[in-house]
Motif scaffolding. Structure first.
Motif, PDB file in Angstrom:
ATOM      1  N   ARG A 307      13.763  10.322   1.772  1.00 56.61           N
ATOM      2  CA  ARG A 307      13.404   9.835   2.806  1.00 56.61           C
ATOM      3  C   ARG A 307      12.145  10.154   3.441  1.00 56.61           C
ATOM      4  NH1 ARG A 307      13.847  10.795   8.098  1.00 56.61           N
ATOM      5  NH2 ARG A 307      14.934  12.747   7.801  1.00 56.61           N
ATOM      6  N   LEU A 308      11.867  11.501   3.609  1.00 55.02           N
ATOM      7  CA  LEU A 308      10.665  12.073   4.224  1.00 55.02           C
ATOM      8  C   LEU A 308       9.460  11.648   3.106  1.00 55.02           C
ATOM      9  CD1 LEU A 308      12.226  15.326   5.459  1.00 55.02           C
ATOM     10  CD2 LEU A 308      11.249  13.535   6.835  1.00 55.02           C
ATOM     11  N   GLN A 309       9.496  11.964   2.018  1.00 58.00           N
ATOM     12  CA  GLN A 309       8.401  11.464   0.921  1.00 58.00           C
ATOM     13  C   GLN A 309       8.124  10.110   0.938  1.00 58.00           C
ATOM     14  OE1 GLN A 309       6.800  13.671  -0.595  1.00 58.00           O
ATOM     15  NE2 GLN A 309       7.724  15.518  -0.714  1.00 58.00           N
ATOM     16  N   GLY A 310       9.114   9.168   1.496  1.00 56.94           N
ATOM     17  CA  GLY A 310       8.942   7.633   1.522  1.00 56.94           C
ATOM     18  C   GLY A 310       8.029   7.741   2.711  1.00 56.94           C
ATOM     19  N   TYR A 311       8.248   8.236   3.742  1.00 50.47           N
ATOM     20  CA  TYR A 311       7.599   7.963   5.199  1.00 50.47           C
ATOM     21  C   TYR A 311       6.159   8.665   4.807  1.00 50.47           C
ATOM     22  CZ  TYR A 311      11.664   7.842   8.221  1.00 50.47           C
ATOM     23  OH  TYR A 311      12.555   7.643   8.647  1.00 50.47           O
ATOM     24  N   LEU A 312       5.811   9.846   4.045  1.00 54.82           N
ATOM     25  CA  LEU A 312       4.271  10.152   3.706  1.00 54.82           C
ATOM     26  C   LEU A 312       3.630   9.115   2.813  1.00 54.82           C
ATOM     27  CD1 LEU A 312       5.155  14.125   3.014  1.00 54.82           C
ATOM     28  CD2 LEU A 312       3.903  13.014   5.082  1.00 54.82           C
ATOM     29  N   ASP A 313       4.305   8.536   1.721  1.00 58.64           N
ATOM     30  CA  ASP A 313       3.988   7.436   0.684  1.00 58.64           C
ATOM     31  C   ASP A 313       3.439   6.307   1.659  1.00 58.64           C
ATOM     32  OD1 ASP A 313       4.260   9.295  -1.258  1.00 58.64           O
ATOM     33  OD2 ASP A 313       6.266   8.436  -1.937  1.00 58.64           O
ATOM     34  N   ASP A 314       4.446   6.024   2.487  1.00 55.29           N
ATOM     35  CA  ASP A 314       4.296   4.600   3.262  1.00 55.29           C
ATOM     36  C   ASP A 314       3.083   4.950   4.281  1.00 55.29           C
ATOM     37  OD1 ASP A 314       5.000   2.106   4.573  1.00 55.29           O
ATOM     38  OD2 ASP A 314       4.901   3.475   6.208  1.00 55.29           O
ATOM     39  N   ALA A 315       2.941   5.848   5.084  1.00 53.61           N
ATOM     40  CA  ALA A 315       1.734   6.120   5.748  1.00 53.61           C
ATOM     41  C   ALA A 315       0.184   6.387   5.099  1.00 53.61           C
ATOM     42  CB  ALA A 315       2.157   7.749   6.581  1.00 53.61           C
ATOM     43  N   ARG A 316       0.410   6.879   3.687  1.00 51.34           N
ATOM     44  CA  ARG A 316      -0.880   7.211   3.013  1.00 51.34           C
ATOM     45  C   ARG A 316      -1.242   5.580   2.483  1.00 51.34           C
ATOM     46  NH1 ARG A 316       1.244  10.108  -0.387  1.00 51.34           N
ATOM     47  NH2 ARG A 316       0.708  12.078   0.427  1.00 51.34           N
ATOM     48  N   ALA A 317      -0.404   4.908   2.207  1.00 52.38           N
ATOM     49  CA  ALA A 317      -0.319   3.516   1.487  1.00 52.38           C
ATOM     50  C   ALA A 317      -1.226   2.518   2.570  1.00 52.38           C
ATOM     51  CB  ALA A 317       0.737   2.713   0.945  1.00 52.38           C
ATOM     52  N   LYS A 318      -0.877   3.001   4.083  1.00 51.45           N
ATOM     53  CA  LYS A 318      -1.286   2.012   5.036  1.00 51.45           C
ATOM     54  C   LYS A 318      -2.406   2.625   5.578  1.00 51.45           C
ATOM     55  CE  LYS A 318       3.247   0.080   5.726  1.00 51.45           C
ATOM     56  NZ  LYS A 318       4.354  -0.058   6.668  1.00 51.45           N
ATOM     57  N   GLY A 319      -3.513   3.648   4.959  1.00 52.20           N
ATOM     58  CA  GLY A 319      -4.383   4.259   5.787  1.00 52.20           C
ATOM     59  C   GLY A 319      -4.414   5.311   6.601  1.00 52.20           C
ATOM     60  N   ALA A 320      -3.259   6.221   6.645  1.00 51.70           N
ATOM     61  CA  ALA A 320      -3.166   7.335   7.077  1.00 51.70           C
ATOM     62  C   ALA A 320      -4.046   8.436   6.507  1.00 51.70           C
ATOM     63  CB  ALA A 320      -1.712   7.708   7.511  1.00 51.70           C
ATOM     64  N   GLU A 321      -4.462   9.405   7.410  1.00 53.10           N
ATOM     65  CA  GLU A 321      -5.183  10.730   6.886  1.00 53.10           C
ATOM     66  C   GLU A 321      -4.031  11.686   6.865  1.00 53.10           C
ATOM     67  OE1 GLU A 321      -8.540  14.045   7.776  1.00 53.10           O
ATOM     68  OE2 GLU A 321      -8.710  12.105   8.902  1.00 53.10           O
ATOM     69  N   LEU A 322      -3.680  12.204   5.713  1.00 51.01           N
ATOM     70  CA  LEU A 322      -2.488  13.105   5.825  1.00 51.01           C
ATOM     71  C   LEU A 322      -3.113  14.616   5.674  1.00 51.01           C
ATOM     72  CD1 LEU A 322       0.014  11.558   3.548  1.00 51.01           C
ATOM     73  CD2 LEU A 322      -0.173  11.437   5.991  1.00 51.01           C
ATOM     74  N   ILE A 323      -2.759  15.662   6.394  1.00 47.18           N
ATOM     75  CA  ILE A 323      -3.402  16.817   6.249  1.00 47.18           C
ATOM     76  C   ILE A 323      -2.006  17.860   5.989  1.00 47.18           C
ATOM     77  CG2 ILE A 323      -4.577  18.983   7.342  1.00 47.18           C
ATOM     78  CD1 ILE A 323      -5.595  16.534   9.328  1.00 47.18           C
ATOM     79  N   GLU A 324      -2.028  18.165   4.768  1.00 43.79           N
ATOM     80  CA  GLU A 324      -0.949  19.296   4.420  1.00 43.79           C
ATOM     81  C   GLU A 324      -1.327  20.747   4.725  1.00 43.79           C
ATOM     82  OE1 GLU A 324       0.281  19.255   0.412  1.00 43.79           O
ATOM     83  OE2 GLU A 324       1.244  17.113   0.455  1.00 43.79           O
ATOM     84  N   ILE A 325      -0.414  21.527   5.114  1.00 42.30           N
ATOM     85  CA  ILE A 325      -0.810  22.686   5.829  1.00 42.30           C
ATOM     86  C   ILE A 325       0.144  23.512   4.742  1.00 42.30           C
ATOM     87  CG2 ILE A 325      -0.917  24.619   7.617  1.00 42.30           C
ATOM     88  CD1 ILE A 325      -0.828  22.433   9.522  1.00 42.30           C
ATOM     89  N   ASN A 326      -0.567  24.080   3.533  1.00 40.05           N
ATOM     90  CA  ASN A 326       0.065  24.815   2.671  1.00 40.05           C
ATOM     91  C   ASN A 326      -0.819  26.116   2.291  1.00 40.05           C
ATOM     92  OD1 ASN A 326       1.202  25.726   0.317  1.00 40.05           O
ATOM     93  ND2 ASN A 326       1.107  23.783  -0.892  1.00 40.05           N
ATOM     94  N   PRO A 327      -0.500  27.095   3.036  1.00 36.40           N
ATOM     95  CA  PRO A 327      -1.621  27.837   3.086  1.00 36.40           C
ATOM     96  C   PRO A 327      -2.008  28.695   1.728  1.00 36.40           C
ATOM     97  CG  PRO A 327      -0.288  28.330   5.065  1.00 36.40           C
ATOM     98  CD  PRO A 327       0.273  27.481   4.060  1.00 36.40           C
ATOM     99  N   ALA A 328      -0.947  28.912   0.828  1.00 35.33           N
ATOM    100  CA  ALA A 328      -1.049  29.484  -0.357  1.00 35.33           C
ATOM    101  C   ALA A 328      -1.327  28.518  -1.530  1.00 35.33           C
ATOM    102  CB  ALA A 328       0.145  30.395  -0.863  1.00 35.33           C
ATOM    103  N   ARG A 329      -1.328  27.087  -0.971  1.00 36.78           N
ATOM    104  CA  ARG A 329      -1.748  26.197  -2.007  1.00 36.78           C
ATOM    105  C   ARG A 329      -0.546  26.202  -3.138  1.00 36.78           C
ATOM    106  NH1 ARG A 329      -8.207  25.973  -2.263  1.00 36.78           N
ATOM    107  NH2 ARG A 329      -8.506  25.872  -0.032  1.00 36.78           N
ATOM    108  N   GLU A 330       0.712  26.326  -2.853  1.00 44.46           N
ATOM    109  CA  GLU A 330       1.607  26.397  -3.850  1.00 44.46           C
ATOM    110  C   GLU A 330       2.086  24.885  -4.508  1.00 44.46           C
ATOM    111  OE1 GLU A 330       4.251  30.211  -2.378  1.00 44.46           O
ATOM    112  OE2 GLU A 330       3.453  28.665  -0.760  1.00 44.46           O
ATOM    113  N   ASN A 331       2.731  24.838  -5.699  1.00 45.41           N
ATOM    114  CA  ASN A 331       3.506  23.612  -6.162  1.00 45.41           C
ATOM    115  C   ASN A 331       4.827  23.621  -5.614  1.00 45.41           C
ATOM    116  OD1 ASN A 331       4.402  21.604  -7.135  1.00 45.41           O
ATOM    117  ND2 ASN A 331       4.660  22.498  -9.218  1.00 45.41           N
ATOM    118  N   LEU A 332       5.063  22.984  -4.695  1.00 48.06           N
ATOM    119  CA  LEU A 332       6.519  22.783  -3.938  1.00 48.06           C
ATOM    120  C   LEU A 332       7.136  21.695  -4.579  1.00 48.06           C
ATOM    121  CD1 LEU A 332       5.615  23.286  -0.244  1.00 48.06           C
ATOM    122  CD2 LEU A 332       6.196  24.890  -1.930  1.00 48.06           C
ATOM    123  N   LYS A 333       6.896  20.878  -5.428  1.00 47.27           N
ATOM    124  CA  LYS A 333       7.403  19.548  -6.050  1.00 47.27           C
ATOM    125  C   LYS A 333       8.168  19.933  -7.408  1.00 47.27           C
ATOM    126  CE  LYS A 333       4.475  16.270  -3.755  1.00 47.27           C
ATOM    127  NZ  LYS A 333       3.693  14.934  -3.829  1.00 47.27           N
TER     128      LYS A 333
END
Length: 481
Positions: A307-333
């Motif tokens: 559900r949360l990933q869907g929110y991010l995908d929807d926002a990205r597709a509609k022109g939002a700027e997403l700023i991920e805060i992942n200090p160690a730049r880890e793979n979380l997927k």
């Protein structure tokens, strides 16, 4: 097919068990409709002992249910406020139980007016998955302090915690005093349809409507603790480090899976970039890594994660700027079910994350040009469960208080109003109805019984028929003016 049949069979058994316990609790209440102060205090002390004995196992169970639940967050947000709530009730219960004296008009004297606080009977509590211990214990403490019998339906999404909590309660109380019900959604639906004397539900607004509809069939009074989009206002002059630090705590705690988590931030347009930078700094100092960091909680299950990933995908597709805060730049997927705290800029009203309660580590930032514009933005939307204002100017603080409505509010903090024992907690409008915690919890689960008492002398006879006497005329002259 086989699993479905087994589930239906188990649910049917659970429902039958629930109905039997409900009858037993009603019978037990009739046999003891007004438990003494000593009885109630002993029950609360027994609950506290059980909670202290089980605390580490409960923390472990919650960690298993989430796949990674910060143990310190479980202690801070589940165990500690539960224990403190019991302590507060024990300290003040004697005072709460005393009948309150009320004024008697000269017209009715000699007489007395008092309000007695009597138990309502059998109370039902429906617990959500996000804080499965605290949101079971809190209502139980209030119900128990008020002298009621209590049935608690735990969430099917926290099976380890629910099973252990059931074990703890069964080892501490007779079933006709406190009972824990487990089971799937059909068990919860049946539970909400029982003729409780009061029903408290914590969860989503959509399910809350179903619970209220079911309760209405029995005229059962309800307390609904729902959610919604709780806004945070960053003022034009608050130090951004202060606001960002406290908002980062409030949003990252339990990975945003909190009904009073800041849902979006209203920030002056010329301060947005500064706020983003400070937020990144503050979050990174709290969580320098995410993947194997036990302090950073995972999303409860795959359904909520998607559900949360869907929110991010929807926002990205509609022109939002997403700023991920992942200090160690880890793979979380890779199955961790952890989502980096993600700030969303350029969010628009057609995006799902601006329409639904987010309930996860995603934080839209909406710019404004004046404080009144921010206030109008909030007031144009359903009333939230919480509102947060960050600014040290007391006139501005009061202006926000006077011109908004929300269930509760923090000024220069986030979440902390929930932990105040002497403040009521509850929503308004779409975010719920009714209050509990502390004194308000005792009153919610008590019937306020008005009792007017006369003894031998009856002053009322002076207005009895036949009417039109001199005495009647004098009474009218004195009291109709």
């Amino acid at each position: 097919m086989g699993a479905t049949v087994v589930q239906l069979t188990d649910s049917k058994k659970q429902i039958q068990h629930t109905h039997r316990v409900f009858k037993d609790q009603n019978r037990a209440f009739r046999n003891n409709p007004m438990p003494s102060l000593t009885e109630r205090q002993e029950n609360l002390k027994r609950l506290k002992r059980a909670l202290l004995n089980y605390q580490e196992r409960l923390v472990e169970a919650m960690d298993r249910d989430f796949s990674c639940r910060s143990r310190d967050e479980s202690r801070i947000a589940e165990v500690m406020p539960s224990v403190q709530g019991i302590n507060y009730a024990l300290k003040h219960l004697d005072e709460w139980m005393k009948p309150s004296k009320r004024h008697v008009s000269v017209l009715f004297r000699p007489a007395s007016n008092k309000v007695y606080y009597q138990p309502k009977g059998v109370v039902g509590v429906i617990v959500p998955w996000n804080y499965p211990l605290y949101l079971a214990i809190g209502p139980l403490v209030a119900s128990m302090a008020a002298g009621n019998r209590t049935m608690i339906k735990m969430s099917e999404y926290t099976p380890h915690t629910s099973a252990l909590f059931k074990e703890m309660i069964e080892g501490s109380f007779p079933e006709d005093l406190v009972s824990v019900i487990t089971g799937e959604a059909e068990v919860a639906a049946d539970f909400s349809g029982l003729a409780f004397n009061h029903l408290l539900f914590t969860g989503s607004t959509s399910v809350g409507k179903l619970v209220m509809r079911a309760a209405a069939e029995n005229l059962t009074p309800v307390t609904l603790e729902l959610g919604g989009k709780s806004p945070a206002i960053v003022s034009s002059d608050v130090p951004l480090a202060d606001a960002a630090q406290r908002l980062a705590f409030g949003k990252a705690f339990n990975a945003g899976q909190t009904c009073v988590a800041p849902d979006y931030v209203l920030c002056p347009a010329d301060r947005v970039q500064g706020f983003v930078d400070e937020f990144r700094t503050q979050f990174s100092s709290m969580y320098p890594s995410l993947r194997d960091n036990d302090d950073y909680t995972a999303i409860i299950n795959e359904r909520q994660y998607q559900r949360l990933q869907g929110y991010l995908d929807d926002a990205r597709a509609k022109g939002a700027e997403l700023i991920e805060i992942n200090p160690a730049r880890e793979n979380l997927k890779d199955g961790t079910r952890k989502i980096p705290l993600t700030l969303v800029l350029k969010a628009t009203e057609d995006m799902k994350l601006m329409q639904d309660e987010i309930f996860g580590p995603i934080l839209p930032i909406v710019s404004y040009s004046s404080l009144d514009e921010a206030i109008h933005y909030i007031n144009d939307r359903p009333r939230p469960l919480a509102l947060y204002f960050f600014g040290y100017d007391k006139a501005m603080q009061q202006h926000v208080v006077d011109n908004t409505l929300s269930g509760g509010m923090c000024i220069n903090d986030a979440l902390m109003h929930v932990a105040q024992d002497d403040l009521p907690f509850g929503g308004i409008g779409d975010s719920g109805m009714g209050h509990y915690h502390g004194r308000e919890g005792f009153h919610t689960f008590s019937h306020h019984r008005a009792i007017f008492t006369k003894q031998r002398f009856n002053s009322g006879k002076y207005v009895y028929a036949p009417h039109g006497t001199a005495m009647h005329k004098m009474v009218y002259r004195m009291f109709i003016r």
